[in-house]
Design a protein around this motif. Structure first.
Motif, PDB file in Angstrom:
ATOM      1  N   ASP A 198       0.821  -1.214   0.000  1.00 57.66           N
ATOM      2  CA  ASP A 198       0.000   0.000   0.000  1.00 57.66           C
ATOM      3  C   ASP A 198       0.850   1.257   0.000  1.00 57.66           C
ATOM      4  OD1 ASP A 198      -2.231  -1.573   0.061  1.00 57.66           O
ATOM      5  OD2 ASP A 198      -2.518  -1.424   2.232  1.00 57.66           O
ATOM      6  N   GLY A 199       2.129   1.113   0.350  1.00 53.26           N
ATOM      7  CA  GLY A 199       3.004   2.281   0.391  1.00 53.26           C
ATOM      8  C   GLY A 199       3.644   2.618  -0.936  1.00 53.26           C
ATOM      9  N   LEU A 200       3.555   1.735  -1.925  1.00 59.49           N
ATOM     10  CA  LEU A 200       4.186   1.982  -3.224  1.00 59.49           C
ATOM     11  C   LEU A 200       3.238   2.762  -4.123  1.00 59.49           C
ATOM     12  CD1 LEU A 200       5.905  -1.458  -3.852  1.00 59.49           C
ATOM     13  CD2 LEU A 200       6.815   0.568  -2.727  1.00 59.49           C
ATOM     14  N   THR A 201       2.949   3.985  -3.707  1.00 61.56           N
ATOM     15  CA  THR A 201       1.961   4.801  -4.404  1.00 61.56           C
ATOM     16  C   THR A 201       2.568   5.774  -5.389  1.00 61.56           C
ATOM     17  OG1 THR A 201       2.005   6.374  -2.559  1.00 61.56           O
ATOM     18  CG2 THR A 201       0.332   4.630  -2.493  1.00 61.56           C
ATOM     19  N   ASP A 202       3.882   5.908  -5.401  1.00 60.26           N
ATOM     20  CA  ASP A 202       4.520   6.833  -6.334  1.00 60.26           C
ATOM     21  C   ASP A 202       5.951   6.374  -6.588  1.00 60.26           C
ATOM     22  OD1 ASP A 202       6.130   7.741  -4.126  1.00 60.26           O
ATOM     23  OD2 ASP A 202       4.477   9.065  -3.562  1.00 60.26           O
ATOM     24  N   THR A 203       6.606   7.038  -7.547  1.00 65.21           N
ATOM     25  CA  THR A 203       7.972   6.652  -7.914  1.00 65.21           C
ATOM     26  C   THR A 203       8.945   6.869  -6.766  1.00 65.21           C
ATOM     27  OG1 THR A 203       7.491   7.248 -10.195  1.00 65.21           O
ATOM     28  CG2 THR A 203       9.800   7.028  -9.601  1.00 65.21           C
ATOM     29  N   PRO A 242      15.506  -0.589 -12.325  1.00 63.50           N
ATOM     30  CA  PRO A 242      16.111   0.491 -11.553  1.00 63.50           C
ATOM     31  C   PRO A 242      15.133   1.644 -11.418  1.00 63.50           C
ATOM     32  CG  PRO A 242      17.646  -0.325 -13.196  1.00 63.50           C
ATOM     33  CD  PRO A 242      16.320  -0.969 -13.484  1.00 63.50           C
ATOM     34  N   ALA A 243      15.249   2.386 -10.309  1.00 65.01           N
ATOM     35  CA  ALA A 243      14.280   3.434 -10.007  1.00 65.01           C
ATOM     36  C   ALA A 243      14.195   4.478 -11.101  1.00 65.01           C
ATOM     37  CB  ALA A 243      14.634   4.098  -8.674  1.00 65.01           C
ATOM     38  N   GLU A 244      15.334   4.791 -11.754  1.00 67.73           N
ATOM     39  CA  GLU A 244      15.301   5.831 -12.776  1.00 67.73           C
ATOM     40  C   GLU A 244      14.544   5.390 -14.011  1.00 67.73           C
ATOM     41  OE1 GLU A 244      19.307   3.672 -13.074  1.00 67.73           O
ATOM     42  OE2 GLU A 244      17.972   4.498 -11.538  1.00 67.73           O
ATOM     43  N   ARG A 245      14.264   4.073 -14.156  1.00 67.14           N
ATOM     44  CA  ARG A 245      13.536   3.582 -15.318  1.00 67.14           C
ATOM     45  C   ARG A 245      12.076   3.311 -15.012  1.00 67.14           C
ATOM     46  NH1 ARG A 245      16.619  -1.585 -16.748  1.00 67.14           N
ATOM     47  NH2 ARG A 245      14.588  -2.047 -17.664  1.00 67.14           N
ATOM     48  N   THR A 246      11.662   3.506 -13.756  1.00 65.46           N
ATOM     49  CA  THR A 246      10.289   3.190 -13.409  1.00 65.46           C
ATOM     50  C   THR A 246       9.335   4.207 -13.997  1.00 65.46           C
ATOM     51  OG1 THR A 246      10.545   4.399 -11.347  1.00 65.46           O
ATOM     52  CG2 THR A 246      10.905   2.030 -11.269  1.00 65.46           C
ATOM     53  N   ALA A 247       8.153   3.731 -14.283  1.00 62.41           N
ATOM     54  CA  ALA A 247       7.155   4.614 -14.882  1.00 62.41           C
ATOM     55  C   ALA A 247       6.630   5.588 -13.859  1.00 62.41           C
ATOM     56  CB  ALA A 247       5.997   3.780 -15.446  1.00 62.41           C
ATOM     57  N   GLY A 248       6.342   6.799 -14.283  1.00 62.93           N
ATOM     58  CA  GLY A 248       5.851   7.787 -13.340  1.00 62.93           C
ATOM     59  C   GLY A 248       4.349   7.754 -13.236  1.00 62.93           C
ATOM     60  N   GLY A 250      -0.750  -8.253  -4.019  1.00 62.56           N
ATOM     61  CA  GLY A 250      -1.689  -7.201  -3.686  1.00 62.56           C
ATOM     62  C   GLY A 250      -1.369  -5.839  -4.265  1.00 62.56           C
ATOM     63  N   LEU A 251      -0.407  -5.745  -5.181  1.00 64.18           N
ATOM     64  CA  LEU A 251      -0.051  -4.455  -5.757  1.00 64.18           C
ATOM     65  C   LEU A 251      -1.083  -4.016  -6.783  1.00 64.18           C
ATOM     66  CD1 LEU A 251       2.728  -5.297  -4.521  1.00 64.18           C
ATOM     67  CD2 LEU A 251       3.780  -3.970  -6.369  1.00 64.18           C
ATOM     68  N   THR A 252      -1.272  -2.704  -6.874  1.00 63.94           N
ATOM     69  CA  THR A 252      -2.144  -2.148  -7.903  1.00 63.94           C
ATOM     70  C   THR A 252      -1.420  -2.150  -9.237  1.00 63.94           C
ATOM     71  OG1 THR A 252      -1.345   0.104  -7.553  1.00 63.94           O
ATOM     72  CG2 THR A 252      -3.184  -0.635  -6.172  1.00 63.94           C
ATOM     73  N   ASP A 253      -2.167  -1.875 -10.311  1.00 64.75           N
ATOM     74  CA  ASP A 253      -1.557  -1.814 -11.637  1.00 64.75           C
ATOM     75  C   ASP A 253      -0.461  -0.752 -11.674  1.00 64.75           C
ATOM     76  OD1 ASP A 253      -3.320  -3.747 -12.361  1.00 64.75           O
ATOM     77  OD2 ASP A 253      -4.649  -2.422 -13.502  1.00 64.75           O
ATOM     78  N   ASP A 254      -0.724   0.407 -11.065  1.00 63.00           N
ATOM     79  CA  ASP A 254       0.269   1.485 -11.064  1.00 63.00           C
ATOM     80  C   ASP A 254       1.540   1.056 -10.337  1.00 63.00           C
ATOM     81  OD1 ASP A 254      -1.239   3.284 -12.514  1.00 63.00           O
ATOM     82  OD2 ASP A 254      -2.182   4.161 -10.740  1.00 63.00           O
ATOM     83  N   ALA A 255       1.364   0.397  -9.191  1.00 65.29           N
ATOM     84  CA  ALA A 255       2.531  -0.038  -8.419  1.00 65.29           C
ATOM     85  C   ALA A 255       3.318  -1.105  -9.179  1.00 65.29           C
ATOM     86  CB  ALA A 255       2.097  -0.560  -7.055  1.00 65.29           C
ATOM     87  N   ARG A 297       5.381   0.554 -11.804  1.00 67.07           N
ATOM     88  CA  ARG A 297       6.568   1.228 -11.276  1.00 67.07           C
ATOM     89  C   ARG A 297       7.659   0.230 -10.905  1.00 67.07           C
ATOM     90  NH1 ARG A 297       2.759   5.052  -9.488  1.00 67.07           N
ATOM     91  NH2 ARG A 297       2.123   3.754  -7.730  1.00 67.07           N
ATOM     92  N   VAL A 298       7.278  -0.891 -10.281  1.00 64.59           N
ATOM     93  CA  VAL A 298       8.266  -1.885  -9.880  1.00 64.59           C
ATOM     94  C   VAL A 298       8.989  -2.461 -11.092  1.00 64.59           C
ATOM     95  CG1 VAL A 298       8.574  -4.170  -8.853  1.00 64.59           C
ATOM     96  CG2 VAL A 298       7.113  -2.488  -7.719  1.00 64.59           C
ATOM     97  N   LEU A 299       8.242  -2.760 -12.162  1.00 60.99           N
ATOM     98  CA  LEU A 299       8.815  -3.441 -13.319  1.00 60.99           C
ATOM     99  C   LEU A 299       9.329  -2.497 -14.394  1.00 60.99           C
ATOM    100  CD1 LEU A 299       6.238  -6.367 -13.721  1.00 60.99           C
ATOM    101  CD2 LEU A 299       8.385  -6.329 -12.439  1.00 60.99           C
ATOM    102  N   GLY A 300       9.081  -1.194 -14.246  1.00 62.56           N
ATOM    103  CA  GLY A 300       9.557  -0.250 -15.250  1.00 62.56           C
ATOM    104  C   GLY A 300       8.790  -0.339 -16.555  1.00 62.56           C
TER     105      GLY A 300
END
Length: 365
Positions: free
Chosen positions: A191-196, A359-365, A303-308, A311-314
């Motif tokens: 639930d905490g992975l709500t943004d980049t 990597p975080a710099e490649r994750t979708a915003g 339990g991750l949302t589509d947005d999360a 972001r995790v998979l870039g």
């Protein structure tokens, strides 16, 4: 007989070179300072200083004067006497430590209810204590992170401790590196992975050699250091209200067991090396979905949302939704829960080594 060169000379108060000089002399009858320097590959001046330090501790003696030669005494008696002196000094230091601890407990600005617990209400002080405990760790740090996270306030802008670590260490502090040889294991609430930014924070420990897992519905925020100290918020709903520092071995045992039960149920996530998984459209030889598709299903089950997940998979959110929709049609599933359940029943998620994150710099915003 060869003498080991990695003895703990720091425990005797001797410098590393003085220890090497002593090792050299105990195997030789008598040597000049020049001969010692040549044997150890150091300058004559450095060898002379080390010999004088050893002489001051009565570990070596001068023999003759043209030229001056040096001889070591019997280590059991000479070093034994030095170590006895150091033990006395340590005993006095431990006594003084207890006196200082009593002064620390009685200070009016602290709330130390006993030797088992300490209440720290200042965010800055929580950050300082976290940094101290992390830097002194020797074996393992266990970390549970969940929202709500604390936002950076103006009063923390001038400190070197990031806000998250000042609020029960929502993230490992990048400015206080995990000591070499210390294992870091973190579980983040999905639930905490709500943004980049939150994803980058979660992955930061993994990038420095830590281990990361994800799970929905974490029970609490927590950091345990070497099973000897822990930090938890005074109020779970308001981490900025201060923290409880735990020293009770009984409670730490319970908290460690709680972490291990969470760790077993959480989904492993590792940082993509750049070569990552095969293309998402490539099928596995055994008919299972490709690695990236299994990553999506694994995170879906976590339990991750589509947005999360994106972001995790870039990947883009649209790509994630497209493949979830196609998988649902293939399985005949109507809900996300059914997708994950049916994928598991078909063995698609068996033997999965864990999700590979971008990597975080490649994750979708």
């Amino acid at each position: 007989m060869a003498v080991p060169s990695d003895l703990p000379w720091a425990g005797t108060g001797l410098g590393p070179l003085a220890g090497r000089v002593l090792e050299c002399l105990v195997t030789q009858p008598e040597l000049s300072s020049e001969a010692v320097a040549e044997a150890l590959g150091v300058t004559s001046a450095a060898a002379e200083r080390a010999l004088q330090a050893l002489e001051n501790e009565r570990l070596v003696v001068r023999v003759g004067d043209r030229p001056t030669r040096w001889s070591a005494g019997p280590p059991r008696s000479t070093l034994g006497s030095l170590l006895a002196q150091r033990r006395q000094e340590l005993a006095r230091a431990e006594l003084y430590m207890e006196q200082l601890h009593e002064a620390y407990r009685s200070a009016s600005h602290r709330r130390v209810t006993s030797d088992l617990f300490e209440v720290v209400e200042s965010a800055e002080q929580v950050g300082v204590r976290y940094a101290q405990l992390l830097a002194s760790s020797r074996h393992e740090v266990l970390h549970l992170a969940k929202p709500p996270y604390v936002t950076r306030s103006a009063r923390l802008e001038s400190t070197s401790v990031p806000t998250d670590s000042a609020a029960v260490a929502d993230a490992p502090d990048p400015e206080v590196p995990v000591p070499d040889g210390v294992r870091l294991r973190s579980v983040y609430d999905t639930d905490g992975l709500t943004d980049t930014v939150s994803l980058r924070t979660a992955l930061s420990g993994t990038a420095r050699g830590g281990e990361l897992r994800l799970l929905a519905g974490l029970p609490m925020k927590l950091v345990v250091f070497d099973a000897t100290a822990g930090i938890m918020p005074l109020r779970q709903e308001d981490p900025s209200a201060g923290s409880l520092i735990v020293h009770s071995t009984t409670l730490l045992g319970v908290l460690t067991a709680l972490f291990e039960s969470v760790w077993e149920r959480a989904t492993p996530v590792s940082l993509d090396s750049g070569r990552g998984r095969p293309p998402i459209t490539a099928a596995e030889p055994d008919g299972r979905p490709p690695g990236r598709m299994r990553d999506i299903l694994t995170l879906l089950r976590a339990g991750l949302t589509d947005d999360a997940i994106a972001r995790v998979l870039g990947l883009s959110r649209r790509t994630i939704q497209k493949h979830i929709s196609e998988t649902a049609e293939l399985l005949g599933a109507r809900t996300r829960f059914q997708i994950a359940l049916m994928a598991r029943d078909r063995g698609w998620l068996e033997d999965a080594p864990g999700v590979v994150a971008a990597p975080a710099e490649r994750t979708a915003g």
